[in-house]
Design an enzyme around this catalytic site. Sequence first.
Site, PDB file in Angstrom:
ATOM      1  N   HIS A 178       0.817  -1.207   0.000  1.00 53.68           N
ATOM      2  CA  HIS A 178       0.000   0.000   0.000  1.00 53.68           C
ATOM      3  C   HIS A 178       0.856   1.264   0.000  1.00 53.68           C
ATOM      4  CE1 HIS A 178      -3.736  -2.169   0.377  1.00 53.68           C
ATOM      5  NE2 HIS A 178      -3.276  -2.835   1.418  1.00 53.68           N
ATOM      6  N   GLN A 222       0.307 -13.580   4.621  1.00 53.24           N
ATOM      7  CA  GLN A 222      -0.892 -12.972   5.175  1.00 53.24           C
ATOM      8  C   GLN A 222      -2.143 -13.778   4.865  1.00 53.24           C
ATOM      9  OE1 GLN A 222       0.101  -8.444   4.258  1.00 53.24           O
ATOM     10  NE2 GLN A 222      -1.512  -8.675   5.782  1.00 53.24           N
ATOM     11  N   GLU A 256      -5.867 -13.155   4.571  1.00 52.00           N
ATOM     12  CA  GLU A 256      -6.742 -11.992   4.409  1.00 52.00           C
ATOM     13  C   GLU A 256      -8.086 -12.355   3.786  1.00 52.00           C
ATOM     14  OE1 GLU A 256      -4.182  -8.269   3.437  1.00 52.00           O
ATOM     15  OE2 GLU A 256      -3.248  -9.941   2.350  1.00 52.00           O
ATOM     16  N   ASP A 269      -8.857  -6.575   5.617  1.00 48.76           N
ATOM     17  CA  ASP A 269      -9.198  -7.291   4.390  1.00 48.76           C
ATOM     18  C   ASP A 269      -9.965  -8.570   4.686  1.00 48.76           C
ATOM     19  OD1 ASP A 269      -8.236  -5.654   2.288  1.00 48.76           O
ATOM     20  OD2 ASP A 269      -6.191  -6.256   2.721  1.00 48.76           O
TER      21      ASP A 269
END
Length: 253
Positions: A45, A148, A150, A176
């Site tokens: 991000h 991750q 998510e 998320d």
Amino acid sequence: MYQLRKRLLNGEPAIGTFVCESRNPAIAYILAQAGFDFFILDNEHGTYSPETMSDFLAVARGAGIEVVVRAQEVRKDAILHPLDAGASGLLLPMVNNRDQAQDAVRHAKYPPMGERGVVLKKMHTAFGQVNPGEYLIEANEKTLVAVQAETGEAADNAADIAAVKGVDCIFVGPGDLSTNLGIPLQMEHPKQLETVDKVFKACADNNKAAGMWVVSPESARQWIDKGARMIAYSTDSMILSDGASKAIAKIKK
């Protein structure tokens, strides 16, 4: 340096934060002085160039704080470049199944564990002379690979992901995850908590570290009590914004 993986797999909590907006690598010293164990340089991000990332990693080494780079995705160059630049490890987003986890390890680890290309006398070796055979073994032992969870799919496959040799941590991305479950940002919703429990159980059953992003010290303590070991508290911009807002409100009052 590079003790984060060992610490997590020994069951010791480590507290970090996300660096998403700061452009001055000197923030590494600020975070180290504050007592953080590591920070995650956000290349998913965030908008960091390879050159800026390299600057952060060099300064962090001098500051004595470890850096995990969150890559854009499970992709060879996105994994190789941060490691060659001196990252302690990687955080790979949206890893939903065993195959993706195996790909992450393959790109991050030297043979025989993986297929990481070998280059020495760069930042990851502090430009020093090393014994190649010994160094490759040592690097594999110290490089953290965190993936991750998510999505609901990732949680359902958490046991298979955690069983992959070379995956050290499954890090829950709660925002998320909740969105994928159809309950956006409802962190205390029973469906969210039940899904996170799947991930944490898979980590415990496979002697892997569980990770979690939190927004308050109280939440950090709660998740540590539940078994989280890799804790990322807030972000650089949120810490600045929240701290400034609270201070100004008190002054003006």
